[in-house]
Design a protein around this motif. Structure first.
Motif, PDB file in Angstrom:
ATOM      1  N   ASN A   1       0.813  -1.220   0.000  1.00 56.02           N
ATOM      2  CA  ASN A   1       0.000   0.000   0.000  1.00 56.02           C
ATOM      3  C   ASN A   1       0.847   1.271   0.000  1.00 56.02           C
ATOM      4  O   ASN A   1       0.319   2.365  -0.173  1.00 56.02           O
TER       5      ASN A   1
ATOM      6  N   SER B   1       0.986  -3.093   4.543  1.00 57.97           N
ATOM      7  CA  SER B   1      -0.022  -4.065   4.138  1.00 57.97           C
ATOM      8  C   SER B   1       0.153  -4.313   2.650  1.00 57.97           C
ATOM      9  O   SER B   1       0.607  -3.428   1.910  1.00 57.97           O
TER      10      SER B   1
ATOM     11  N   THR C   1      -1.518  -6.351  -0.973  1.00 54.89           N
ATOM     12  CA  THR C   1      -2.643  -7.005  -1.632  1.00 54.89           C
ATOM     13  C   THR C   1      -2.115  -7.954  -2.699  1.00 54.89           C
ATOM     14  O   THR C   1      -1.368  -7.542  -3.596  1.00 54.89           O
TER      15      THR C   1
ATOM     16  N   THR D   1      -3.053 -10.569  -5.768  1.00 55.72           N
ATOM     17  CA  THR D   1      -4.133 -10.780  -6.727  1.00 55.72           C
ATOM     18  C   THR D   1      -3.751 -11.884  -7.703  1.00 55.72           C
ATOM     19  O   THR D   1      -2.633 -11.904  -8.229  1.00 55.72           O
TER      20      THR D   1
ATOM     21  N   ALA E   1      -8.301 -15.890  -0.917  1.00 55.76           N
ATOM     22  CA  ALA E   1      -8.685 -14.703  -1.667  1.00 55.76           C
ATOM     23  C   ALA E   1     -10.198 -14.668  -1.834  1.00 55.76           C
ATOM     24  O   ALA E   1     -10.889 -15.687  -1.715  1.00 55.76           O
TER      25      ALA E   1
ATOM     26  N   THR F   1      -8.517 -11.302  -4.822  1.00 56.44           N
ATOM     27  CA  THR F   1      -7.586 -10.493  -4.028  1.00 56.44           C
ATOM     28  C   THR F   1      -7.549 -10.965  -2.591  1.00 56.44           C
ATOM     29  O   THR F   1      -8.556 -11.444  -2.038  1.00 56.44           O
TER      30      THR F   1
ATOM     31  N   ALA G   1      -5.720  -9.413   1.065  1.00 57.89           N
ATOM     32  CA  ALA G   1      -4.957  -8.342   1.696  1.00 57.89           C
ATOM     33  C   ALA G   1      -4.580  -8.745   3.111  1.00 57.89           C
ATOM     34  O   ALA G   1      -5.365  -9.387   3.824  1.00 57.89           O
ATOM     35  N   THR G   2      -3.354  -8.363   3.499  1.00 63.26           N
ATOM     36  CA  THR G   2      -2.887  -8.673   4.843  1.00 63.26           C
ATOM     37  C   THR G   2      -1.838  -7.661   5.277  1.00 63.26           C
ATOM     38  O   THR G   2      -1.213  -6.999   4.436  1.00 63.26           O
TER      39      THR G   2
END
Length: 985
Positions: A345, A356, A358, A360, A403, A408, A410-411
């Motif tokens: 991010n 964080s 993401t 995909t 996902a 996606t 996110a973590t």
């Protein structure tokens, strides 16, 4: 009065000759030579203080470094009272700047008593203005098929001023053919330019060097120079394939462009193309002929039985010389159906920011991979595994999950520990933490992966100090770049601190600033940047001024347009010659396109280069002249300055298809257009490869996980992609003439254009490189033997002049250099040695001048006596001590208090003990000149290796042997223990 007269008479009768030399003497500093009809005449000033005429004979001899007499002359003369001069023709038959004049003035038999023989030695360059050193230079890169210009300079060895030369001659031998200059043009007194018309060649076995011979005459003094000039003579090529990986049965489509030795495309050249398999066996070979664009191409289908591994494509000349290679990989691979992306991010994270990311998963046709299983692994530092012979890293799972329907996941990532490590380090502005994201398609069970990095930074602003070529006696021009952690330029105020001196720098909206740093002996530089919002960045680094520049060249700006002249201001250091001639070259595209002679007066000069049509892109102006005697940077320009001339000569290639999407089996149409930057259509040859996106995705994964990049080659680098503040060098090259140039943009151009200034330069004989003097070598050999004997008798190595005189006695007192001067001893400590260097004042007979040289060097380890005492005591021990303290106690029991001993810089020694298997290693270390342990100048003064656990091991072996040898013992006894517990029992 009578008594007085008798006393004086006795004084004269018994006066030693050395005290009588003032009656007839040679005024050595005023000995001079002159040229008469091209031949040398020596004038020797003589002073007769006897009060009456004296008949004397003058002997003059030219002597070379081997003490061989090259020529001599004798003259008998009556010396009138007072000053007079003896002129003696003495032609120079063997020219050398190291030639000496040996003179001897002897009274004739029966002349007045008290006139003693006077003798001495002087250096030829000290008495002759027509003596010179020879130096040549060639700017840019010499190329076949073009005129090669070489400048030659004859400079006096002492004054460094050009010397008028009567005759110049030169030869350039190219591929065993001797070329005479097509033009010889004098540029100034003592400076000449040779022009050689070097023919083109397509011979593949042509040499990459040409032999240069230059000769200059000034009267009967002649110097010549022989050396090899780089002259690239090999053909070259760039190789491409349609893709980097193949399977057995597929076709390799090959294409290459071939260049001749002049760098032009080679039309009609016969080329041999080969493919070698993983076992280096040639599997395919053919002969090809280049097109008028220098292109060759070939297709080869891999057999279905082809072995797997790396295949090497070779392009060779007819003489079997390899001009280019390329590697492809043959394997049985599965193409991916989807790809993985990872997007943090932020671009960078400060200590208080938590990353964080993401992940995909997307099918190659664009739709997401729903409900994929995701695992993120943190890759630790790589370490070499000697058994597997490869680098391995400690990987740790940091996140797992599923996902969503949109593919996606996110973590957040915990980077606290890594941030703490960066905070405690003063070597890293930032650190990239490496991760791998694995994504599994639940519908097929296939897994694809993607590497990604998370950048952690100590501070919000990064500061970089960029060296220039300046330094030495001149203030150093440096550039400062500041950017925010994510890469945006930062407009800041920067304070540079060195040696207590503060220099303020403002970086502009491109994050670039410029400063002049005064000469400094410190190698530490601190920088602190602050922006308008109070954000700070600091940095401390080891910074050395390379000092390559002996002149500063400055231009009024860095960005020029076609038609504009370039004016350069030249500054020489205040401690250098105030009056000197230099040659300034303009080099564009590796070719010297113009040159000017500049006359430096009062350490300053200005020279203007009229615009040349060849001034395109980067133009580097390099200055060159007569260097200092001991300057060994023969291939460095005195100074350089680069400017830019945008030329908009890049090609613009466009490719369009007739539609965006095609179905299997449909015919695709591709239209390609090549234009100039101005939009003018150009004739060109293009290569097109149509590759499945799945293949490129497989290649990307292979590259990320250890495979070789596709176009990893020396030819693929584009210097024009260098960037500062978001501005590329290629952007400046393509700049329109009507583009406004602000001072901020001009400074970016200055930074991007910096560097270069290389010239090929060679010199002949010089006072900076002393030849071998057999007489000096013999003296040093004798003195070394005396020093060795003195050390063997006393264990003393002299540390001052008086101790050295006592040790060497009369042989040292009587030793003289080739010009009759005593040697100057210099005492120093070099690593773990005491050192004595005996310095000759050189031809000028003055110490601490450029022609001083080291006649001999003697060394002795200063720790040897202590080391010998330790070596006598350590073998007495069954086991070497386990700790430094145990080692010191052992030495103290034998009368040696190690802690009471200091190294030559006044610091106690440090002891370390290391145990490995059954051996122990003891090291004694000095902190070195900086008196701080753990730095680069620490010195290992002694190293001891010995046994460990030997007594205990021998006892265990004895007990076990006795147990094995016992007879008639109960069952279970008398055996070798099978465990540690049994061993203790």
């Amino acid at each position: 009065m009578r008594t007085t007269a008798l006393t004086l008479l006795a004084f004269w009768l018994y006066m030693p000759a050395s005290q009588a030399q003032f009656l007839a003497s040679v005024d050595e500093p005023r000995i001079r030579t002159a040229l008469r009809n091209g031949s040398t005449i020596v004038s020797v000033p003589v002073v007769n203080a006897a009060g009456t005429p004296v008949r004397a004979s003058l002997l003059l001899e030219w002597v070379n470094p081997k003490d061989v007499v090259l020529g001599s002359g004798r003259s008998a003369a009556t010396l009138p009272p007072g000053k007079s001069q003896i002129d003696l023709p003495l032609p120079i038959t063997e020219s050398s700047v190291w030639t000496r004049l040996r003179y001897r003035l002897t009274p004739e038999t029966g002349t007045q008593r008290g006139v003693a023989t006077v003798s001495g030695v002087v250096s030829l360059p000290q008495i002759a203005d027509h003596v010179f050193e020879l130096r040549v230079v060639q700017a840019g890169v010499a190329q076949r098929g073009r005129a090669v210009t070489i400048q030659a300079l004859a400079a006096h060895p002492i004054s460094r001023k050009p010397v008028a030369v009567d005759k110049w001659d030169a030869k350039l031998t190219v591929d065993e053919v001797a070329l005479s200059p097509s033009k010889i043009a004098p540029l100034a007194e003592g400076i000449v330019e040779f022009t050689f018309d070097v023919p083109e060649t397509m011979e593949s076995d042509s040499n990459d060097e040409a032999s240069l011979w230059v000769q200059a005459h000034a009267g009967d003094f002649v110097q010549e120079l022989n050396d090899d000039l780089p002259l690239p003579g090999s053909v070259s090529a760039r190789v491409q394939t349609d893709k980097p990986i193949y399977q057995p049965g597929q076709t390799i489509h090959f294409r290459a462009i071939v260049f001749d030795p002049q760098g032009k495309v080679a039309e009609g050249s016969q080329i041999r193309f080969e493919i070698a398999d993983q076992d280096s066996e040639t599997t395919h070979a053919t002969k090809l002929v280049t097109s008028r664009f220098g292109i060759v191409k070939d297709d080869w289908t891999l057999p279905l039985s082809a072995g797997l591994g790396s295949y090497e494509l070779k392009l060779k000349t007819q003489d079997d010389d390899v001009m280019a290679t390329h590697i492809v990989r043959v394997s049985r691979y599965d193409l991916p159906t989807f790809s993985v992306t990872a997007k943090p991010n932020r671009s960078a994270y400060l200590p208080d920011q938590k990353p964080s990311v993401t992940i995909t998963g997307s099918y190659l046709f664009g739709k997401p991979v729903p409900k994929g299983k995701v695992k993120i692994v943190h890759s630790g530092d790589s370490q070499w595994n000697p058994s597997k012979k490869k680098l391995e890293s400690e990987d740790k799972n940091v996140a797992e999950g599923e996902a969503g329907e949109d593919g996606t996941f996110a973590t957040a990532l915990d980077v606290t520990e890594a941030h703490d490590e960066i905070k405690s380090s003063d070597r890293d502005r930032f650190r990239d933490e490496h991760y791998v994201a694995y994504y599994t398609d639940p519908s097929s069970g296939r897994t694809e992966q993607r590497r990604f990095d998370v950048r952690l930074t100590r501070e919000p602003i990064h500061v970089y100090v960029i060296r220039s070529e300046d330094g030495g006696p001149l203030p150093a021009e440096v550039y400062v770049a500041t950017s925010y952690a994510e890469g945006r330029p930062a407009q800041t105020t920067v304070e540079l601190l060195q040696d207590g001196h503060k220099t303020a720098v403002q970086t502009n909206r491109y994050g670039v600033g410029k400063a002049l740093l005064p000469p400094s002996l410190s190698d530490s530089l601190e920088a602190r940047a602050t922006d308008a919002n109070g954000l700070i960045g600091t940095w401390k680094e080891q910074y050395w001024f390379n000092g390559a520049a002996r002149l500063r060249l400055e231009a009024t700006k860095s960005l020029y347009h076609a038609g504009e002249d370039v004016t350069l201001r030249i500054t020489a250091p205040p401690d250098g010659p105030s009056d000197q001639l230099i040659v300034v070259h303009a080099v564009a595209g590796d070719t010297a396109v113009a040159r000017q002679v500049a006359h430096i007066l009062d350490h300053k000069a200005q020279v203007t280069f009229p615009y040349e049509p060849k001034f395109r892109r980067k133009v580097i102006f390099t200055a060159w002249g007569a260097p200092d005697t001991h300057d060994d940077r023969s291939n460095a320009a005195f100074g350089s300055k680069a400017v830019l001339f945008p030329d908009r000569s890049d090609l613009r290639v466009t490719a369009t298809t007739d539609r965006a999407v095609y179905k299997p089996g449909e015919r695709a149409s591709l239209r390609m257009q090549v234009n100039s930057v101005e939009g003018k259509p150009l004739e060109a040859v293009l290569g097109v490869a149509v590759v499945d996106q799945a293949v490129l995705e497989r290649v990307r994964a292979d590259q990320e996980f250890g495979r070789r990049p596709w176009f990893a080659c020396a030819f693929c680098r584009d210097d024009g992609e260098a960037e500062f503040g978001g501005i590329r060098l290629n952007d400046l090259y393509a700049m329109r003439p009507d583009t406004p140039v602000t001072p901020e943009l001009d400074l970016v151009a200055e930074v991007l254009a910096r560097g270069g200034g290389y010239v090929w330069s060679e010199e002949g004989e010089t006072l900076g490189k002393a030849p071998k003097f057999p007489s000096v070598e013999e003296q040093m050999k004798q003195l070394k033997a005396l020093l060795d004997q003195h050390y063997a008798d006393t264990l003393e190595f002299p540390q001052d002049a008086s101790a050295l005189s006592r040790a060497l006695g009369q042989p040292f007192a009587a030793a003289r250099d080739p010009w009759g001067r005593m040697y100057e001893p210099r005492f120093s400590v070099v690593r773990d040695h005491y050192q004595i260097a005996l310095i000759s004042p050189g031809p000028d007979k003055l110490l601490n001048t450029d022609d001083d040289f080291v006649a001999g060097t003697f060394q002795r380890k200063y720790f040897t006596p202590i080391e010998s005492l330790i070596e006598r005591n350590l073998p007495k021990e069954d086991d070497y001590p386990a700790t430094a303290d145990e080692f010191k106690v052992l030495l103290s029991r034998n009368g040696l208090l190690l802690d009471s001993l200091d190294d030559p810089w006044g610091t106690p020694y440090r002891v370390s003990v290391k145990t490995q298997l059954s051996r122990r290693n003891i090291q004694i270390v000095s902190a070195g000149p900086d008196r701080v342990f753990g730095t680069f100048d620490d010195v290992l003064v002694a190293n001891f290796n010995g046994s460990y656990f030997s007594r205990q091991g021998a006892e265990i072996s004895r007990v076990l042997k006795e147990a094995e040898s016992k007879k008639n013992v109960p069952a279970g006894q008398g055996r070798v223990p099978s465990s540690a517990a049994a061993s203790r029992d």
